[in-house]
Design a protein around this motif. Structure first.
Motif, PDB file in Angstrom:
ATOM      1  N   SER A  50      62.636 143.563 -11.781  1.00  0.00           N
ATOM      2  CA  SER A  50      61.677 142.458 -11.799  1.00  0.00           C
ATOM      3  C   SER A  50      60.500 142.899 -12.659  1.00  0.00           C
ATOM      4  O   SER A  50      60.151 144.093 -12.654  1.00  0.00           O
ATOM      5  CB  SER A  50      61.157 142.130 -10.393  1.00  0.00           C
ATOM      6  OG  SER A  50      60.064 141.220 -10.452  1.00  0.00           O
ATOM      7  N   THR A  67      60.243 134.945 -17.981  1.00  0.00           N
ATOM      8  CA  THR A  67      60.795 134.533 -16.682  1.00  0.00           C
ATOM      9  C   THR A  67      62.255 134.120 -16.801  1.00  0.00           C
ATOM     10  O   THR A  67      63.090 134.477 -15.961  1.00  0.00           O
ATOM     11  CB  THR A  67      59.964 133.382 -16.098  1.00  0.00           C
ATOM     12  OG1 THR A  67      58.629 133.849 -15.867  1.00  0.00           O
ATOM     13  CG2 THR A  67      60.543 132.876 -14.795  1.00  0.00           C
ATOM     14  N   HIS A  80      65.118 136.036 -14.645  1.00  0.00           N
ATOM     15  CA  HIS A  80      65.894 135.371 -13.594  1.00  0.00           C
ATOM     16  C   HIS A  80      67.400 135.513 -13.849  1.00  0.00           C
ATOM     17  O   HIS A  80      68.172 135.800 -12.931  1.00  0.00           O
ATOM     18  CB  HIS A  80      65.514 133.901 -13.513  1.00  0.00           C
ATOM     19  CG  HIS A  80      64.184 133.671 -12.857  1.00  0.00           C
ATOM     20  ND1 HIS A  80      63.673 132.414 -12.618  1.00  0.00           N
ATOM     21  CD2 HIS A  80      63.260 134.529 -12.374  1.00  0.00           C
ATOM     22  CE1 HIS A  80      62.492 132.526 -12.026  1.00  0.00           C
ATOM     23  NE2 HIS A  80      62.225 133.797 -11.885  1.00  0.00           N
ATOM     24  N   ASP A  91      70.076 137.905 -11.305  1.00  0.00           N
ATOM     25  CA  ASP A  91      71.271 137.373 -10.659  1.00  0.00           C
ATOM     26  C   ASP A  91      72.534 138.092 -11.137  1.00  0.00           C
ATOM     27  O   ASP A  91      73.543 138.143 -10.429  1.00  0.00           O
ATOM     28  CB  ASP A  91      71.385 135.872 -10.944  1.00  0.00           C
ATOM     29  CG  ASP A  91      70.247 135.070 -10.321  1.00  0.00           C
ATOM     30  OD1 ASP A  91      69.627 135.577  -9.355  1.00  0.00           O
ATOM     31  OD2 ASP A  91      69.957 133.962 -10.802  1.00  0.00           O
ATOM     32  N   GLU A 108      58.972 128.194  -9.139  1.00  0.00           N
ATOM     33  CA  GLU A 108      60.209 128.751  -9.692  1.00  0.00           C
ATOM     34  C   GLU A 108      61.336 128.835  -8.662  1.00  0.00           C
ATOM     35  O   GLU A 108      62.454 129.221  -9.003  1.00  0.00           O
ATOM     36  CB  GLU A 108      59.943 130.153 -10.256  1.00  0.00           C
ATOM     37  CG  GLU A 108      58.986 130.180 -11.436  1.00  0.00           C
ATOM     38  CD  GLU A 108      59.602 129.600 -12.690  1.00  0.00           C
ATOM     39  OE1 GLU A 108      60.846 129.576 -12.793  1.00  0.00           O
ATOM     40  OE2 GLU A 108      58.834 129.161 -13.576  1.00  0.00           O
ATOM     41  N   ARG A 155      61.547 131.005  -6.177  1.00  0.00           N
ATOM     42  CA  ARG A 155      61.836 132.402  -5.881  1.00  0.00           C
ATOM     43  C   ARG A 155      61.294 132.767  -4.500  1.00  0.00           C
ATOM     44  O   ARG A 155      60.249 132.279  -4.074  1.00  0.00           O
ATOM     45  CB  ARG A 155      61.227 133.342  -6.920  1.00  0.00           C
ATOM     46  CG  ARG A 155      61.587 133.017  -8.346  1.00  0.00           C
ATOM     47  CD  ARG A 155      63.073 132.876  -8.607  1.00  0.00           C
ATOM     48  NE  ARG A 155      63.767 134.136  -8.816  1.00  0.00           N
ATOM     49  CZ  ARG A 155      65.024 134.226  -9.226  1.00  0.00           C
ATOM     50  NH1 ARG A 155      65.733 133.143  -9.476  1.00  0.00           N
ATOM     51  NH2 ARG A 155      65.589 135.413  -9.386  1.00  0.00           N
TER      52      ARG A 155
END
Length: 368
Positions: free
Chosen positions: A48, A60, A64, A68, A110, A112
């Protein structure tokens, strides 16, 4: 396209090579020192950005996608090579943030999982945490990857492929230009020709582009870290306060980082940084006062404007592609960056909008 030269053997260059080679392309990967021994080895490996809400949508989007992708990717590397990159899901606590409201608003926007938690809960979950902290936010799903193991696994995967050649300790000094095209690279050991060249040389990428009269706004930014060895259950979560973080590995090693220094290409660890990092470590985790520092090193991040990497073909130099300038987030952004580059080179629909990363309009023009 039948063959590619990739310049730079860090995580970005290694993974770029792997993705291209898997399609049957012949790849020559060239590294001036040893594969994976620069920024990719020196970093912390948090999957991150340190403060994801402080970055643009461009960073971002890459982060992301990569977050994943990492768990399955690491498992596949382990199965293929026997080397475990050790993706370790610990979560992350940020303590006493000045911009906590912005962080929570970003998470809501977002989608999250990032939550404000009572400070008592943070102390309950991380009993070794230092006293005096007042507020905490928590992202439970954040992992760290053991970056030296990751580059070792990537190297092993490439070494097993018949269509990949690794050339270490082979500095690139320039590019082969023919008919308005880039047709390979010049090295100390001679020319290496290919249909396309991918420049993934991290902090050194700008130096190579200067040989073409181009100025890439990527500069070395020194970061120093220290390492402790504790019991395996000493630190159950990553913690971050006042710009410094502690990262637990599965075997009890604890990484403390990092400095942010503009010192050119100097990678010398300094006593001042050691003292500063030890002070931060003991503030975060007071029990480390009695622990021995078992490692202290420095690496050079490829600093770039807003931390947005350059991914795509260089305008005016067909055949030359960039995948560089990831600043503090090379390991975080590597899977998405390399897949995006492969998509752009080979033609499938890109995984995300490539426009923010395109070199066009972002190179600072010709050097006089």
């Amino acid at each position: 396209m039948k063959n590619v030269v990739v310049v730079g053997g860090g995580a970005i260059g290694l993974l770029t090579s792997l993705l291209l080679a898997r399609t049957g392309i012949t790849v020559v990967l060239i590294e001036s020192s040893g594969v994976g021994r620069e920024s990719s080895w020196a970093g912390g490996g948090i999957v991150s950005p340190l403060y994801p809400w402080r970055y643009s949508a461009a960073v971002t989007a890459l982060a992301h996608w990569s977050q994943d992708f990492y768990p399955g990717f690491a498992q596949q590397l382990l199965e293929d090579t026997g080397v475990d990159p050790e993706v370790h899901v610990t979560g992350l606590y940020w303590l006493d943030l000045d911009d906590e409201a912005e962080a929570l608003a970003w998470a809501a926007r977002e989608g999250r999982a990032l939550f404000s938690v009572d400070i008592a809960e943070a102390y309950q979950q991380v009993s070794v945490l230092g006293g005096g902290f007042k507020r905490a936010i928590h992202m439970p799903g954040v992992a760290n990857v053991r970056n030296p193991r990751l580059v070792k696994a990537l190297r092993a995967a490439l070494a097993a492929m018949p269509n990949v050649e690794l050339r270490e300790h082979c500095p690139v000094t320039g590019f082969i230009q023919e008919g308005g095209q880039i047709r390979g690279v010049v090295t100390a050991a001679g020319e290496i020709r290919a249909e396309r060249v991918v420049l993934a040389a991290g902090a050194w990428s700008g130096e190579l582009l200067k040989t073409l009269g181009l100025e890439l706004p990527v500069e070395p930014v020194k970061g120093q870290m220290i390492l402790y060895k504790c019991a395996e259950d000493f630190l159950p979560s990553m913690v971050l306060a006042r710009g410094r973080y502690a990262i637990p590995r599965r075997d009890g090693h604890i990484l403390i980082g990092s400095t942010l220094e503009y010192a050119g290409f100097d990678k010398t660890p300094t006593d001042d940084a050691l003292a500063s990092l030890k002070a931060s470590a003991e503030e975060l985790l007071p029990a480390l006062k009695d622990a021995e520092v078992v490692g202290h090193w420095a690496g050079l991040r490829p600093g770039s404007p807003e931390g947005i990497p350059f991914i795509g073909e260089v305008p005016g130099h067909p055949g030359l592609w960039l995948n560089c300038g990831h600043f503090r987030n090379g390991l975080v952004l590597a899977p998405a960056s390399c897949q995006l580059l492969a998509d752009l080179m080979l033609g499938p629909k890109p995984i995300i909008d490539p426009a923010p990363y395109a070199p066009a309009g972002r190179l600072v023009g010709a050097i006089a």
